[in-house]
Design an enzyme around this catalytic site. Structure first.
Site, PDB file in Angstrom:
ATOM      1  N   TYR A  60      17.272 -56.045  32.991  1.00  0.00           N
ATOM      2  CA  TYR A  60      16.605 -55.707  31.742  1.00  0.00           C
ATOM      3  C   TYR A  60      16.884 -56.748  30.655  1.00  0.00           C
ATOM      4  CZ  TYR A  60      16.156 -51.052  33.824  1.00  0.00           C
ATOM      5  OH  TYR A  60      15.862 -50.008  34.654  1.00  0.00           O
ATOM      6  N   MET A  98      22.620 -49.908  34.930  1.00  0.00           N
ATOM      7  CA  MET A  98      23.256 -48.596  35.023  1.00  0.00           C
ATOM      8  C   MET A  98      23.601 -48.227  36.459  1.00  0.00           C
ATOM      9  SD  MET A  98      22.000 -44.986  33.421  1.00  0.00           S
ATOM     10  CE  MET A  98      23.082 -43.560  33.432  1.00  0.00           C
ATOM     11  N   LYS A 101      48.772 -37.622  33.812  1.00  0.00           N
ATOM     12  CA  LYS A 101      47.768 -37.306  32.798  1.00  0.00           C
ATOM     13  C   LYS A 101      46.388 -37.785  33.227  1.00  0.00           C
ATOM     14  CE  LYS A 101      48.564 -41.537  30.125  1.00  0.00           C
ATOM     15  NZ  LYS A 101      48.921 -42.103  28.805  1.00  0.00           N
ATOM     16  N   ARG A 119      53.098 -42.970  17.104  1.00  0.00           N
ATOM     17  CA  ARG A 119      52.030 -42.049  17.495  1.00  0.00           C
ATOM     18  C   ARG A 119      52.439 -40.599  17.282  1.00  0.00           C
ATOM     19  NH1 ARG A 119      49.974 -42.914  23.471  1.00  0.00           N
ATOM     20  NH2 ARG A 119      52.034 -42.058  23.943  1.00  0.00           N
TER      21      ARG A 119
END
Length: 357
Positions: free
Chosen positions: A256, A303, A30, A122
């Protein structure tokens, strides 16, 4: 310079063979094979002797079928695209009584596995009585063309937990259902329940079961910390490069919004990988990376960059290892960074260079 996701193909295959270890395995592929790439992973698993696959996506199941005509493919999520199931010979879970009764006619010709919900809650039939109701109704269905019940399955939600009793409870409840059905004369081509944790805890496949349904162990991560790293090897390396090394003074800030305050005069390596590439913030906070065979603490994450506190031996263009077999995904799972699959799924393959060596 660009950070890299690199998989050692030979080590990936060797690990898969070690996990199989003469047992019948259903490989979970998956989410693009846990981000390792569906086509690559299925081809390697076939070489390892695996010919049964499962996924949660019909689109992925069809991709697997196009790679192998002979394999058994099991869809763990229900779908209403029954024509595609029949066309590509994909087996599917039966998730509830309502689904069965509502789609009984449309399921004609589809092979299904009856699902027991167990403690995960589930998806699945609630209990033994509901499973028996489907079996009896199906037996009494005099349609000339109807669905085929070929499998029985569940999922263990607590197999990697050792300090609570839930795994023993869900295992007991499941095995009681299997024994009761077999004692009543019902037969199934496929009976499967065990994930990686249960498979290793039980030292193989349960009696009367046809397969263990293995995910994360096939991709090189241990499902629980008590398991020896020698049993499961990680083929993945995630790395960046040192762009430059900066000298900072006590009291300086880097990154930052005061990301990191320098406590004493030090050197920080600026590395070309960050959370935009899929490095979890929890993975970076106070954790380590390997440069030239030595571990150094990560001090800040942005980032596209991170700061690593280093010494005079580190220079621009040095490799910075975030993950490999010496600093593994599962190491940080056990440190509370996030599940094995969570760390893998976060990786951004649009920004990382992806290679197989």
């Amino acid at each position: 310079m660009t950070a890299t996701w690199s998989v050692n193909t030979a080590q990936f295959l060797d690990n898969a063979k070690n996990v199989v270890s003469n047992n019948s395995i259903m490989a979970v592929v998956k989410n693009n094979a846990y981000h390792y790439d569906l086509e690559f992973s299925v081809k390697q698993f076939l070489k390892a002797g695996i010919n049964t696959f499962s996924t949660t996506s019909l689109k992925e199941a069809i991709r697997v079928r196009k790679l192998t005509d002979d394999a058994t493919i099991f869809l763990m999520n229900p779908t209403f695209e029954f024509d595609l199931l029949r066309k590509y010979r994909i087996q599917m879970t039966l998730p509830s009584l309502d689904f069965y009764y509502y789609n009984k006619k449309e399921l004609a010709g589809v092979s299904v596995h009856l699902e027991f919900e167990n403690l995960l809650h589930r998806s699945g039939l609630h209990n033994y009585s509901e499973i028996l109701e489907v079996l009896e109704d199906h037996a009494n269905n005099d349609q000339s063309h109807k669905m085929n019940i070929v499998g029985l399955w569940t999922h263990f939600g607590y197999a990697d937990e050792f300090d609570v009793p839930e795994y023993e409870t869900e295992k007991r409840d499941w095995l009681e259902i299997v024994d009761a059905l077999l004692n009543q004369g019902y037969t199934f081509d496929y009976i499967h329940a065990q994930n990686s944790a249960s498979y290793y805890r039980e030292d193989g496949v349960f009696p009367h079961h046809t397969h263990a349904r293995i995910g994360i162990a096939l991709y090189g991560s241990r499902p629980y910390s008590q398991l020896s790293p020698a049993l499961i090897k990680q083929s993945l390396t995630v790395s960046g490069k040192v762009i430059q090394v900066r000298d900072l003074k006590q009291g300086d800030y880097c990154g930052y919004s005061f990301t990191y305050e320098v406590k004493e005069n030090t050197k920080l390596a600026v590395v070309d990988i960050g959370y935009g590439d899929g490095i979890l913030k929890a993975r970076a906070k106070g954790q380590e990376a390997i440069i030239n065979g030595k571990r150094y603490p990560i001090r800040g994450l942005m980032m596209s960059h991170m700061f690593v506190e280093v010494d005079d031996t580190v220079h621009a263009e040095d490799d910075v290892i975030l993950y490999n077999n010496d600093i593994r995904i599962d190491e940080f799972t056990f440190k509370g960074v996030g599940a094995n699959s969570e760390q893998l799924s976060a990786m951004n393959h649009d920004s990382l260079i992806k290679e197989y060596v």
